[in-house]
Design a protein around this motif. Structure first.
Motif, PDB file in Angstrom:
ATOM      1  N   LEU A   1      23.884  21.242 107.011  1.00 12.52           N
ATOM      2  CA  LEU A   1      25.325  21.422 107.002  1.00 12.52           C
ATOM      3  C   LEU A   1      25.746  21.865 105.609  1.00 12.52           C
ATOM      4  O   LEU A   1      25.204  21.395 104.606  1.00 12.52           O
ATOM      5  CB  LEU A   1      26.043  20.116 107.374  1.00 12.52           C
ATOM      6  CG  LEU A   1      25.897  19.633 108.813  1.00 12.52           C
ATOM      7  CD1 LEU A   1      26.554  18.267 108.977  1.00 12.52           C
ATOM      8  CD2 LEU A   1      26.505  20.629 109.796  1.00 12.52           C
ATOM      9  N   TYR A   2      26.701  22.769 105.574  1.00 14.61           N
ATOM     10  CA  TYR A   2      27.232  23.267 104.312  1.00 14.61           C
ATOM     11  C   TYR A   2      28.722  22.951 104.260  1.00 14.61           C
ATOM     12  O   TYR A   2      29.437  23.170 105.246  1.00 14.61           O
ATOM     13  CB  TYR A   2      27.010  24.778 104.191  1.00 14.61           C
ATOM     14  CG  TYR A   2      25.553  25.161 104.280  1.00 14.61           C
ATOM     15  CD1 TYR A   2      24.756  25.203 103.141  1.00 14.61           C
ATOM     16  CD2 TYR A   2      24.964  25.465 105.509  1.00 14.61           C
ATOM     17  CE1 TYR A   2      23.414  25.534 103.220  1.00 14.61           C
ATOM     18  CE2 TYR A   2      23.623  25.792 105.599  1.00 14.61           C
ATOM     19  CZ  TYR A   2      22.856  25.832 104.450  1.00 14.61           C
ATOM     20  OH  TYR A   2      21.515  26.157 104.533  1.00 14.61           O
ATOM     21  N   LYS A   3      29.178  22.433 103.121  1.00 16.09           N
ATOM     22  CA  LYS A   3      30.608  22.180 102.993  1.00 16.09           C
ATOM     23  C   LYS A   3      31.282  23.469 102.558  1.00 16.09           C
ATOM     24  O   LYS A   3      31.061  23.960 101.449  1.00 16.09           O
ATOM     25  CB  LYS A   3      30.903  21.056 102.001  1.00 16.09           C
ATOM     26  CG  LYS A   3      32.371  20.623 102.038  1.00 16.09           C
ATOM     27  CD  LYS A   3      32.646  19.394 101.200  1.00 16.09           C
ATOM     28  CE  LYS A   3      34.117  18.991 101.344  1.00 16.09           C
ATOM     29  NZ  LYS A   3      34.464  17.828 100.489  1.00 16.09           N
ATOM     30  N   ILE A   4      32.082  24.020 103.444  1.00 19.19           N
ATOM     31  CA  ILE A   4      32.682  25.334 103.245  1.00 19.19           C
ATOM     32  C   ILE A   4      34.195  25.197 103.073  1.00 19.19           C
ATOM     33  O   ILE A   4      34.875  24.569 103.884  1.00 19.19           O
ATOM     34  CB  ILE A   4      32.387  26.260 104.440  1.00 19.19           C
ATOM     35  CG1 ILE A   4      30.872  26.381 104.666  1.00 19.19           C
ATOM     36  CG2 ILE A   4      33.027  27.626 104.236  1.00 19.19           C
ATOM     37  CD1 ILE A   4      30.111  26.994 103.512  1.00 19.19           C
ATOM     38  N   ASN A   5      34.699  25.801 102.022  1.00 17.88           N
ATOM     39  CA  ASN A   5      36.136  25.801 101.753  1.00 17.88           C
ATOM     40  C   ASN A   5      36.849  26.890 102.537  1.00 17.88           C
ATOM     41  O   ASN A   5      37.936  26.679 103.083  1.00 17.88           O
ATOM     42  CB  ASN A   5      36.371  25.982 100.247  1.00 17.88           C
ATOM     43  CG  ASN A   5      37.821  26.176  99.875  1.00 17.88           C
ATOM     44  OD1 ASN A   5      38.313  27.304  99.898  1.00 17.88           O
ATOM     45  ND2 ASN A   5      38.508  25.096  99.530  1.00 17.88           N
ATOM     46  N   ASP A   6      36.220  28.067 102.625  1.00 16.01           N
ATOM     47  CA  ASP A   6      36.867  29.196 103.297  1.00 16.01           C
ATOM     48  C   ASP A   6      35.842  30.281 103.575  1.00 16.01           C
ATOM     49  O   ASP A   6      34.840  30.417 102.862  1.00 16.01           O
ATOM     50  CB  ASP A   6      37.987  29.758 102.401  1.00 16.01           C
ATOM     51  CG  ASP A   6      38.968  30.644 103.144  1.00 16.01           C
ATOM     52  OD1 ASP A   6      38.900  30.702 104.389  1.00 16.01           O
ATOM     53  OD2 ASP A   6      39.811  31.280 102.486  1.00 16.01           O
ATOM     54  N   ILE A   7      36.087  31.043 104.631  1.00 16.37           N
ATOM     55  CA  ILE A   7      35.323  32.261 104.924  1.00 16.37           C
ATOM     56  C   ILE A   7      36.345  33.343 105.224  1.00 16.37           C
ATOM     57  O   ILE A   7      37.217  33.166 106.070  1.00 16.37           O
ATOM     58  CB  ILE A   7      34.389  32.071 106.132  1.00 16.37           C
ATOM     59  CG1 ILE A   7      33.318  31.004 105.830  1.00 16.37           C
ATOM     60  CG2 ILE A   7      33.710  33.394 106.491  1.00 16.37           C
ATOM     61  CD1 ILE A   7      32.411  30.690 107.014  1.00 16.37           C
TER      62      ILE A   7
END
Length: 206
Positions: free
Chosen positions: A10-16
């Motif tokens: 799992l990757y903690k993503i702020n925005d794509i």
């Protein structure tokens, strides 16, 4: 790496989001930006909200980018190298994407899938000694320091004061022409450096 759907990473993503690279050597290039959450620094001039985010697996990330036209992806942050992106980078590379990373240089990449590395050093605790480009963010009367990093290109970018005193919060599209003029004159006198401006702030886009 096996079946993507079976990956436990799992990757903690702020925005794509899909946009245009706004600065540096690749300025003007269409790109998919994957903004990773969190950073080991709290620069008071940071123009990006990076503290929030959600955990995403690789399938979710792929679903978010599949309809974008570009095959060029930029890992940015926050500080993307706080997370081990090896599995994600391999799968993206295998799918034909070209990968770049924007980092403060305090952590070495854990894989060789990046086609382009941009280091924006903020102190002397640098672990990356070679990259494609160095970008130093400076204000009036400040001097850029590449900390001995070997690069093909050296840029300075004007430091723009934020609209919010809380570190790590969004500063909106503010562009300080006085700082830009200082950088302009600095490059004229120090030809190792090139000037790069944040196009998104000039034209008011993401």
């Amino acid at each position: 790496m096996g079946n993507i759907n079976q990956s436990s990473n799992l990757y903690k993503i702020n925005d794509i989001f899909y946009s245009i690279q706004a600065e540096g050597f690749l300025s003007g290039t269409s790109a998919i930006f994957i903004r990773f959450s969190n950073c080991n620094l709290r620069c008071d001039f940071c123009d990006t909200e990076f503290l929030s985010g959600i955990d995403m697996n690789i399938s979710e990330i792929l679903n978010n980018i599949e309809n974008f036209q570009s095959k060029f992806i930029i890992f940015t942050g926050g500080e993307p190298l706080l997370q081990d992106t090896t599995e994600l980078a391999k799968i993206l590379s295998d799918k034909g994407y070209k990968l770049a990373v924007e980092t403060n240089g305090m952590f070495k990449p854990q894989h060789d899938y990046f086609d382009w590395i941009t280091v924006s050093p903020k102190n002397d605790k640098i672990k990356i000694d070679e990259c494609n480009e160095v970008k130093c963010v400076i204000g009036i009367d400040e001097i850029p320091d590449s900390h001995g990093i070997k690069a093909n290109h050296y840029y300075i970018s004007p430091k723009n004061p934020t609209h919010n005193e809380d570190i790590g919060t969004e500063s909106a599209n503010f562009f300080d022409t006085n700082v830009a003029k200082y950088c302009y004159e600095y490059v004229k006198k120090h030809t190792k450096w090139k000037l790069t401006l944040q196009t998104n702030k000039i034209i008011g886009t993401l």
